[in-house]
Design an enzyme around this catalytic site. Structure first.
Site, PDB file in Angstrom:
ATOM      1  N   LYS A 102       4.582  -6.528 -47.483  1.00  0.00           N
ATOM      2  CA  LYS A 102       3.315  -7.203 -47.154  1.00  0.00           C
ATOM      3  C   LYS A 102       2.222  -6.195 -46.783  1.00  0.00           C
ATOM      4  O   LYS A 102       1.115  -6.242 -47.310  1.00  0.00           O
ATOM      5  CB  LYS A 102       3.583  -8.142 -45.967  1.00  0.00           C
ATOM      6  N   LYS A 132      10.600  -5.924 -37.818  1.00  0.00           N
ATOM      7  CA  LYS A 132      10.661  -7.307 -37.325  1.00  0.00           C
ATOM      8  C   LYS A 132      11.672  -7.384 -36.205  1.00  0.00           C
ATOM      9  O   LYS A 132      12.639  -6.620 -36.176  1.00  0.00           O
ATOM     10  CB  LYS A 132      11.112  -8.253 -38.445  1.00  0.00           C
ATOM     11  N   THR A 142      -3.941 -15.633 -39.947  1.00  0.00           N
ATOM     12  CA  THR A 142      -3.008 -15.865 -41.052  1.00  0.00           C
ATOM     13  C   THR A 142      -3.558 -16.967 -41.954  1.00  0.00           C
ATOM     14  O   THR A 142      -3.608 -16.820 -43.189  1.00  0.00           O
ATOM     15  CB  THR A 142      -1.616 -16.249 -40.504  1.00  0.00           C
ATOM     16  N   ASN A 144       1.096 -22.579 -35.873  1.00  0.00           N
ATOM     17  CA  ASN A 144      -0.134 -21.791 -35.878  1.00  0.00           C
ATOM     18  C   ASN A 144      -0.679 -21.618 -37.303  1.00  0.00           C
ATOM     19  O   ASN A 144      -1.880 -21.580 -37.509  1.00  0.00           O
ATOM     20  CB  ASN A 144       0.177 -20.430 -35.243  1.00  0.00           C
TER      21      ASN A 144
HETATM   22  N1  GLU Z   1       4.567 -12.493 -37.791  1.00  0.00           N
HETATM   23  C1  GLU Z   1       3.483 -12.292 -38.685  1.00  0.00           C
HETATM   24  C2  GLU Z   1       3.989 -12.047 -40.097  1.00  0.00           C
HETATM   25  O1  GLU Z   1       5.086 -12.441 -40.439  1.00  0.00           O
HETATM   26  C3  GLU Z   1       2.508 -11.242 -38.188  1.00  0.00           C
HETATM   27  C4  GLU Z   1       3.084  -9.887 -37.942  1.00  0.00           C
HETATM   28  C5  GLU Z   1       2.138  -8.945 -37.257  1.00  0.00           C
HETATM   29  O2  GLU Z   1       1.037  -9.334 -36.917  1.00  0.00           O
HETATM   30  O3  GLU Z   1       2.532  -7.789 -37.076  1.00  0.00           O
HETATM   31  O4  GLU Z   1       3.301 -11.536 -40.924  1.00  0.00           O
END
Ligand code: GLU
Length: 408
Positions: free
Chosen positions: A91, A103, A187, A218
Site C-alpha cells: 500500500k 502491522k 481513509t 470509521n
Molecule cells: N490501519 C490503516 C490501514 O490499514 C492505517 C494504517 C496507518 O495509518 O498507518 O491502512
C-alpha cells in the site's frame, strides 16, 4: 476460514510472474523481516490478572520505517497480522510514500473491557514492544477497534519508557496529542478521490450510480456520508449485525440518526432489512466492502452483481474470487490503492511531528488528493499497458519500487 497470509503470498506470486521479478528479491519478499509475539498481563477491574496475546509484524522497511495499524479483535492471529503488514508494504509503495509495511494486533474483544482495562492493555502492549518501535523505526497507528485515545495512551507510555518526546512514534493521535487534521476521515476521503477518478475514466454520472456499503465503522460510515454528498445513490448499508436496502436510495443522514437512536440499522423506515451476505449480492453498480477480510470468496463471487468493487477493507477478496471477478469483467479497485488515504495522512502526521509543523485540513486534503489521483492513474495505466487487473497493476508498481531499494 482462509489464511490471509497465504492469500497475500498468492497475490505476490502472481505479480512476481507478471513482472518477471528477480527470484532473489521474490524470495526475500515472501517473509516478514521480523515478527514479535507478546503476552500482556492486565489487571482487570475485579483484581484478577488476565493475559492477552499481541503481535507486531515488521514486514519490510526498504522504503521507510515500518508502518501500519494495531488491531484489537478476537479473531486476530499471527498470520492475519503478517498478511496485513505485507499489504501495508504494498500500500505505502503503491501511493509512493516513504514508509515500509508493518502491522500489530491483540486478541481481544475490546467492547468487553472497561476504559481502565483498555488503557492498561494498551500501555502494557507498548511496554512489551517499545524497543522495536520509534519514529525512525516502526510507526503504529489505529486499525479495527483502536482509536485516537488509544494512540494517545500508547505514545505517552512509549515516551515515558524512552525518556524523551518522540511524537512521530505513532499516528492517528487526537489533534491535541499531535494528531493531524483530516486523519479521522482520511481513509474514506482517499476512497472518494479514487471513485472520482474512476468515474472520469468510465464516464459515470454519480446520480445514476447505485452503491452498497458493507461496514459502518470509521471507513464505511464516512464513505456513505461522503459518497452521498457527491450525489451517489447509497442503496444499502450494513454493520456487523445486518443491513438495510432501498433500491431508490437511502437518506444517509436519517440512517445515521436512526442508528444513533436505536443502536441498530435494522427497521429503518422505508427500507428492507437484509443480511450482510445479501448486501454483497445486490444488484448495484459499486460494491464497497469496508469491514473484514475474506468477504468475497469462491462461494459468492459468481453471485456478485456489482460492476465495480471498491475495496475499502483490507483483504476482502480472496485470490480465487479475484480470478472469477476478473473473468466476469468486474473492476476491482484493490485495497492497497482504495484505502491508502488513511496511511497517507498518517504519513503527513508523522512528517508534521518530525518537523514540528501543523498543516490545515485544506492543506492535508490538497496533498492527499494529489497523491491518490496520481496513484490511481499510474495503476490504471499499468493495468492498460499489461492488460492485467488493477490489483496486479498496483502490486507491480509497488514491488518495482520496493525491489529497487533492496540491495542483494
Ligand atoms: N490501519 C490503516 C490501514 O490499514 C492505517 C494504517 C496507518 O495509518 O498507518 O491502512
Amino acid at each position: 476460514m482462509q489464511n490471509p497470509f497465504e492469500n497475500a503470498l498468492v497475490q505476490l506470486e502472481k505479480a512476481a510472474n507478471i513482472m518477471s521479478l528477480d527470484k532473489n528479491i521474490y524470495e526475500i519478499l515472501k517473509y516478514p523481516d521480523r515478527v514479535l509475539t507478546v503476552s500482556v498481563p492486565v489487571k482487570m477491574d475485579n483484581g484478577e490478572i488476565r493475559v492477552f496475546v499481541g503481535f507486531r509484524s515488521q514486514y519490510n522497511n526498504a522504503l521507510g520505517p515500518y508502518k501500519g495499524g494495531i488491531r484489537y479483535h478476537e479473531n486476530v492471529s499471527l498470520d492475519e497480522v503478517k498478511a496485513l503488514s505485507f499489504w501495508m508494504m504494498i500500500k505505502c509503495a503503491t501511493v509512493n510514500i516513504p514508509m515500509g509495511g508493518g502491522k500489530g494486533g491483540i486478541i481481544v474483544d475490546s467492547k468487553k473491557l472497561s476504559l481502565g482495562e483498555l488503557k492498561r492493555l494498551s500501555r502494557g502492549y507498548i511496554q512489551k514492544i517499545w524497543r522495536e518501535i520509534g519514529s525512525d523505526k516502526d510507526v503504529p497507528a489505529p486499525d479495527m477497534y483502536t482509536t485516537s485515545q488509544i494512540m494517545g495512551w500508547m505514545r505517552d507510555e512509549y515516551e515515558k519508557l524512552l525518556g524523551h518526546a518522540d511524537p512521530g512514534v505513532i499516528t492517528g493521535k487526537a489533534i491535541a496529542d499531535g494528531g493531524s487534521e483530516g486523519r479521522e476521515i482520511a481513509t474514506a476521503q482517499g476512497g472518494v478521490y479514487v471513485v472520482r477518478e474512476l468515474a472520469k475514466r468510465l464516464k459515470l454520472q454519480p446520480n445514476e450510480v447505485k452503491v452498497a456499503i458493507q461496514g459502518m465503522g470509521n471507513v464505511g460510515g464516512f464513505m456513505a456520508k461522503l459518497l452521498s454528498d457527491d450525489g451517489y445513490k447509497i442503496v444499502a448499508i450494513s454493520d456487523s449485525k445486518g443491513g438495510i436496502y432501498n433500491e431508490n436510495g437511502l437518506d444517509v443522514k436519517a440512517v445515521f440518526e436512526h442508528k444513533k437512536q436505536t443502536g441498530f440499522l435494522s427497521d429503518f423506515s422505508n427500507a428492507q432489512n437484509i443480511y450482510n451476505e445479501h448486501l454483497l449480492e445486490l444488484d448495484t453498480d459499486i460494491l464497497v466492502p469496508s469491514a473484514m477480510e475474506n468477504q468475497i470468496t469462491i462461494q459468492n463471487a459468481n453471485n456478485i452483481k456489482a460492476k465495480m468493487i471498491l475495496e475499502m477493507a483490507n483483504g476482502p477478496t480472496t485470490p480465487e474470487a479475484d480470478e472469477i471477478l476478473a473473468q466476469r469483467n468486474i473492476i476491482v479497485v484493490p485495497d492497497v490503492l482504495a484505502n491508502a488515504g488513511g496511511v497517507t495522512v498518517s504519513c503527513f502526521e508523522w512528517e508534521q511531528n518530525n518537523k514540528n509543523e501543523r498543516w490545515s485540513e485544506e492543506q492535508v486534503f490538497i496533498k492527499l488528493e494529489s497523491i491518490m489521483v496520481q496513484a490511481f492513474n499510474e495503476v490504471w495505466e499499468t493495468k492498460e499497458k499489461f492488460n492485467i487487473t488493477m490489483r496486479a497493476a498496483a502490486f507491480v508498481k509497488a514491488i518495482e519500487r520496493v525491489a529497487a531499494k533492496i540491495k542483494i
